[in-house]
Scaffold this motif. Structure first.
Motif, PDB file in Angstrom:
ATOM      1  N   LEU A  58      21.640  53.163  82.744  1.00 60.10           N
ATOM      2  CA  LEU A  58      21.246  51.792  82.428  1.00 60.10           C
ATOM      3  C   LEU A  58      19.775  51.706  82.046  1.00 60.10           C
ATOM      4  CD1 LEU A  58      23.178  49.841  85.208  1.00 60.10           C
ATOM      5  CD2 LEU A  58      23.590  49.713  82.743  1.00 60.10           C
ATOM      6  N   ALA A  59      18.935  52.510  82.698  1.00 62.81           N
ATOM      7  CA  ALA A  59      17.508  52.494  82.396  1.00 62.81           C
ATOM      8  C   ALA A  59      17.237  53.010  80.982  1.00 62.81           C
ATOM      9  CB  ALA A  59      16.753  53.336  83.419  1.00 62.81           C
ATOM     10  N   ALA A  60      18.107  53.917  80.503  1.00 60.98           N
ATOM     11  CA  ALA A  60      17.910  54.508  79.176  1.00 60.98           C
ATOM     12  C   ALA A  60      18.799  53.869  78.115  1.00 60.98           C
ATOM     13  CB  ALA A  60      18.183  56.011  79.249  1.00 60.98           C
ATOM     14  N   TRP A  61      19.432  52.773  78.445  1.00 57.31           N
ATOM     15  CA  TRP A  61      20.520  52.223  77.628  1.00 57.31           C
ATOM     16  C   TRP A  61      20.160  51.985  76.164  1.00 57.31           C
ATOM     17  CZ3 TRP A  61      25.403  52.202  79.079  1.00 57.31           C
ATOM     18  CH2 TRP A  61      26.331  51.501  78.303  1.00 57.31           C
ATOM     19  N   ASN A  62      18.972  51.488  75.906  1.00 56.12           N
ATOM     20  CA  ASN A  62      18.597  51.101  74.539  1.00 56.12           C
ATOM     21  C   ASN A  62      17.880  52.203  73.767  1.00 56.12           C
ATOM     22  OD1 ASN A  62      19.651  48.448  74.802  1.00 56.12           O
ATOM     23  ND2 ASN A  62      17.812  47.857  75.961  1.00 56.12           N
ATOM     24  N   ARG A  63      17.985  53.443  74.246  1.00 52.99           N
ATOM     25  CA  ARG A  63      17.314  54.567  73.604  1.00 52.99           C
ATOM     26  C   ARG A  63      18.314  55.380  72.768  1.00 52.99           C
ATOM     27  NH1 ARG A  63      11.723  54.178  75.079  1.00 52.99           N
ATOM     28  NH2 ARG A  63      11.663  53.240  77.150  1.00 52.99           N
ATOM     29  N   PRO A  64      18.064  55.563  71.477  1.00 52.77           N
ATOM     30  CA  PRO A  64      18.990  56.341  70.646  1.00 52.77           C
ATOM     31  C   PRO A  64      19.249  57.745  71.166  1.00 52.77           C
ATOM     32  CG  PRO A  64      17.465  55.109  69.253  1.00 52.77           C
ATOM     33  CD  PRO A  64      16.985  54.946  70.669  1.00 52.77           C
ATOM     34  N   TRP A  65      18.208  58.413  71.719  1.00 53.78           N
ATOM     35  CA  TRP A  65      18.397  59.775  72.212  1.00 53.78           C
ATOM     36  C   TRP A  65      19.411  59.819  73.340  1.00 53.78           C
ATOM     37  CZ3 TRP A  65      17.631  60.320  77.334  1.00 53.78           C
ATOM     38  CH2 TRP A  65      16.728  59.442  77.983  1.00 53.78           C
ATOM     39  N   PHE A  66      19.476  58.746  74.140  1.00 55.62           N
ATOM     40  CA  PHE A  66      20.444  58.694  75.241  1.00 55.62           C
ATOM     41  C   PHE A  66      21.864  58.745  74.698  1.00 55.62           C
ATOM     42  CE2 PHE A  66      23.293  55.629  77.372  1.00 55.62           C
ATOM     43  CZ  PHE A  66      23.581  56.374  78.502  1.00 55.62           C
ATOM     44  N   ALA A 115      26.976  44.643  84.144  1.00 58.07           N
ATOM     45  CA  ALA A 115      28.069  43.891  84.767  1.00 58.07           C
ATOM     46  C   ALA A 115      29.306  44.762  84.938  1.00 58.07           C
ATOM     47  CB  ALA A 115      28.395  42.662  83.920  1.00 58.07           C
ATOM     48  N   ILE A 116      29.611  45.571  83.928  1.00 59.03           N
ATOM     49  CA  ILE A 116      30.772  46.463  84.009  1.00 59.03           C
ATOM     50  C   ILE A 116      30.536  47.533  85.072  1.00 59.03           C
ATOM     51  CG2 ILE A 116      32.091  48.208  82.750  1.00 59.03           C
ATOM     52  CD1 ILE A 116      31.633  46.474  80.232  1.00 59.03           C
ATOM     53  N   PHE A 117      29.334  48.079  85.112  1.00 60.34           N
ATOM     54  CA  PHE A 117      28.994  49.096  86.111  1.00 60.34           C
ATOM     55  C   PHE A 117      29.153  48.535  87.525  1.00 60.34           C
ATOM     56  CE2 PHE A 117      25.638  51.101  88.761  1.00 60.34           C
ATOM     57  CZ  PHE A 117      26.143  52.390  88.792  1.00 60.34           C
ATOM     58  N   ASP A 118      28.644  47.325  87.757  1.00 66.98           N
ATOM     59  CA  ASP A 118      28.753  46.712  89.086  1.00 66.98           C
ATOM     60  C   ASP A 118      30.217  46.495  89.477  1.00 66.98           C
ATOM     61  OD1 ASP A 118      26.019  46.669  89.270  1.00 66.98           O
ATOM     62  OD2 ASP A 118      25.803  44.541  88.767  1.00 66.98           O
ATOM     63  N   GLU A 119      31.043  46.073  88.510  1.00 67.13           N
ATOM     64  CA  GLU A 119      32.456  45.839  88.817  1.00 67.13           C
ATOM     65  C   GLU A 119      33.182  47.159  89.074  1.00 67.13           C
ATOM     66  OE1 GLU A 119      36.118  42.998  87.270  1.00 67.13           O
ATOM     67  OE2 GLU A 119      34.294  43.155  86.081  1.00 67.13           O
ATOM     68  N   THR A 120      32.839  48.186  88.301  1.00 79.36           N
ATOM     69  CA  THR A 120      33.440  49.503  88.504  1.00 79.36           C
ATOM     70  C   THR A 120      33.096  50.051  89.880  1.00 79.36           C
ATOM     71  OG1 THR A 120      33.339  49.990  86.138  1.00 79.36           O
ATOM     72  CG2 THR A 120      33.559  51.865  87.622  1.00 79.36           C
ATOM     73  N   CYS A 121      31.873  49.806  90.332  1.00 71.30           N
ATOM     74  CA  CYS A 121      31.451  50.292  91.653  1.00 71.30           C
ATOM     75  C   CYS A 121      32.249  49.645  92.781  1.00 71.30           C
ATOM     76  CB  CYS A 121      29.956  50.046  91.855  1.00 71.30           C
ATOM     77  SG  CYS A 121      28.905  51.165  90.896  1.00 71.30           S
ATOM     78  N   ARG A 122      32.770  48.459  92.549  1.00 74.34           N
ATOM     79  CA  ARG A 122      33.586  47.799  93.578  1.00 74.34           C
ATOM     80  C   ARG A 122      35.003  48.363  93.610  1.00 74.34           C
ATOM     81  NH1 ARG A 122      30.656  43.325  91.536  1.00 74.34           N
ATOM     82  NH2 ARG A 122      32.397  42.616  90.238  1.00 74.34           N
ATOM     83  N   GLY A 140      34.352  52.102  77.811  1.00 68.35           N
ATOM     84  CA  GLY A 140      33.207  51.240  78.038  1.00 68.35           C
ATOM     85  C   GLY A 140      31.970  51.527  77.218  1.00 68.35           C
ATOM     86  N   ASN A 141      31.878  52.670  76.542  1.00 67.65           N
ATOM     87  CA  ASN A 141      30.697  52.970  75.738  1.00 67.65           C
ATOM     88  C   ASN A 141      31.016  53.018  74.254  1.00 67.65           C
ATOM     89  OD1 ASN A 141      29.077  53.257  78.029  1.00 67.65           O
ATOM     90  ND2 ASN A 141      29.671  55.390  78.274  1.00 67.65           N
ATOM     91  N   VAL A 142      32.192  52.545  73.887  1.00 67.69           N
ATOM     92  CA  VAL A 142      32.658  52.682  72.502  1.00 67.69           C
ATOM     93  C   VAL A 142      33.224  51.344  72.019  1.00 67.69           C
ATOM     94  CG1 VAL A 142      33.035  55.176  72.483  1.00 67.69           C
ATOM     95  CG2 VAL A 142      34.775  53.694  73.478  1.00 67.69           C
ATOM     96  N   ALA A 143      34.181  51.403  71.097  1.00 65.50           N
ATOM     97  CA  ALA A 143      34.875  50.211  70.612  1.00 65.50           C
ATOM     98  C   ALA A 143      36.213  50.688  70.046  1.00 65.50           C
ATOM     99  CB  ALA A 143      34.042  49.474  69.566  1.00 65.50           C
ATOM    100  N   GLY A 144      36.903  49.819  69.334  1.00 69.20           N
ATOM    101  CA  GLY A 144      38.232  50.166  68.862  1.00 69.20           C
ATOM    102  C   GLY A 144      38.281  51.366  67.937  1.00 69.20           C
ATOM    103  N   TRP A 145      37.148  51.726  67.322  1.00 72.32           N
ATOM    104  CA  TRP A 145      37.132  52.880  66.419  1.00 72.32           C
ATOM    105  C   TRP A 145      37.514  54.166  67.122  1.00 72.32           C
ATOM    106  CZ3 TRP A 145      34.072  56.817  67.964  1.00 72.32           C
ATOM    107  CH2 TRP A 145      32.963  56.516  68.755  1.00 72.32           C
ATOM    108  N   MET A 146      37.396  54.210  68.465  1.00 72.84           N
ATOM    109  CA  MET A 146      37.707  55.457  69.180  1.00 72.84           C
ATOM    110  C   MET A 146      39.168  55.869  69.028  1.00 72.84           C
ATOM    111  SD  MET A 146      38.046  54.573  73.266  1.00 72.84           S
ATOM    112  CE  MET A 146      39.248  55.879  73.591  1.00 72.84           C
ATOM    113  N   TRP A 147      40.015  54.939  68.582  1.00 70.48           N
ATOM    114  CA  TRP A 147      41.439  55.237  68.425  1.00 70.48           C
ATOM    115  C   TRP A 147      41.783  55.711  67.012  1.00 70.48           C
ATOM    116  CZ3 TRP A 147      43.301  55.800  72.971  1.00 70.48           C
ATOM    117  CH2 TRP A 147      42.907  54.969  74.025  1.00 70.48           C
TER     118      TRP A 147
END
Length: 274
Positions: A132-140, A172-179, A26-33
């Motif tokens: 989620l609060a820090a999502w758009n921060r490069p340091w995060f 949206a993914i976080f909310d679905e994962t919590c369910r 969920g925090n990456v893309a196909g390059w992780m493979w």
């Protein structure tokens, strides 16, 4: 949905030349493979970027079920024989499971790595809200890369990918994962699919994944479960050799790779973090 295709050669073994679909977390893309693709030159490989991620970040994320439908379309149109072995990690494992539930004829085997089946703990939910609060921060993203123990040469692309994921997609993914998934529904539906299923969690992953989620999957008839001792969440990068052996043994022989521990033996590290 954008994807990469790698055409392997058939070496004559029973499953050589079959298609493998690798579904990212969920925090990456196909390059992780990147460490898995060259390990399977004898297979046809599809590596999609799920909606909202990587090269597909201009396609809105809708739900895990919708992503599974998009993967089913890819398999039907591109996989050899319209069927594939499906390997998913984290979010990709949830998409892979939904794919099998919704489109079982497209899946010949499932390998669910680091699957989140049960709702996370309260501490994990609080941590998710902080993320989620820090999502758009490069340091995060740099800090998260260190937490995932990513190699130094992956940190830049990890950060770039993360910053390209919309905050609303992550929420949206976080909310679905919590369910989570419904264990009773899985217990009723999965055995009827006719699909080989292996679920593996790192012994040092969170308790919700390495204990709770794995226990739900272990209780389903026909599902094999195992622990990768000492591994964390992103263990396809942490121990490339073990992960690749896990994929090859499951696809080729429906057996556990050396180095995995059957989760029902009680000898794995099933005391993950909260």
């Amino acid at each position: 949905m954008r994807h990469l295709v790698f055409h392997g050669d058939n070496d004559g073994s029973p499953h050589a030349g079959d298609t493998i679909v690798f579904l990212h977390g969920g925090n990456v893309a196909g390059w992780m493979w990147g460490e898995q693709i060259p390990a399977f030159p004898d297979h046809h490989i599809l590596v999609p970027d799920l909606p909202g991620f990587g090269a597909s970040n201009d396609e809105p994320w809708v739900s895990v079920a919708h992503a599974a439908d998009r993967v089913a379309e890819l398999i039907a149109s591109t996989a050899r024989g319209g069927v594939a072995h499906v390997v998913g990690l984290s979010l990709g494992a949830g998409v892979a499971l939904q794919l099998a539930l919704r489109h079982p004829t497209t899946v010949s085997s499932l390998l669910l790595a680091s699957a989140s089946i049960t709702p996370p703990s309260r501490a994990a939910i609080l941590g998710g809200r902080v993320m989620l609060a820090a999502w758009n921060r490069p340091w995060f993203w740099a800090a998260l890369a260190r937490g995932y123990k990513l190699p130094a040469d992956s940190v830049e692309i990890f950060t770039e990918t993360g910053l390209g994921i919309r905050q609303e997609t992550a929420r949206a993914i976080f909310d679905e994962t919590c369910r989570g998934f419904d264990p009773a529904e899985l217990a009723a539906a999965v055995p009827a699919l006719g699909v080989r299923v292996l679920a593996v969690a790192g012994g040092r992953d969170s308790r919700a994944i390495s204990v709770d989620s794995l226990a739900v999957l272990a209780a389903i008839d026909g599902v094999e479960t195992a622990i990768a001792p000492g591994m964390h969440h992103q263990w396809n990068i942490e121990n490339v050799a073990l992960f690749n052996a896990t994929v090859r043994e499951w696809i080729g022989r429906s057996t556990l790779a050396d180095g995995l521990v059957n989760s029902e033996s009680g000898t794995g590290e099933q005391s993950g973090r909260e």
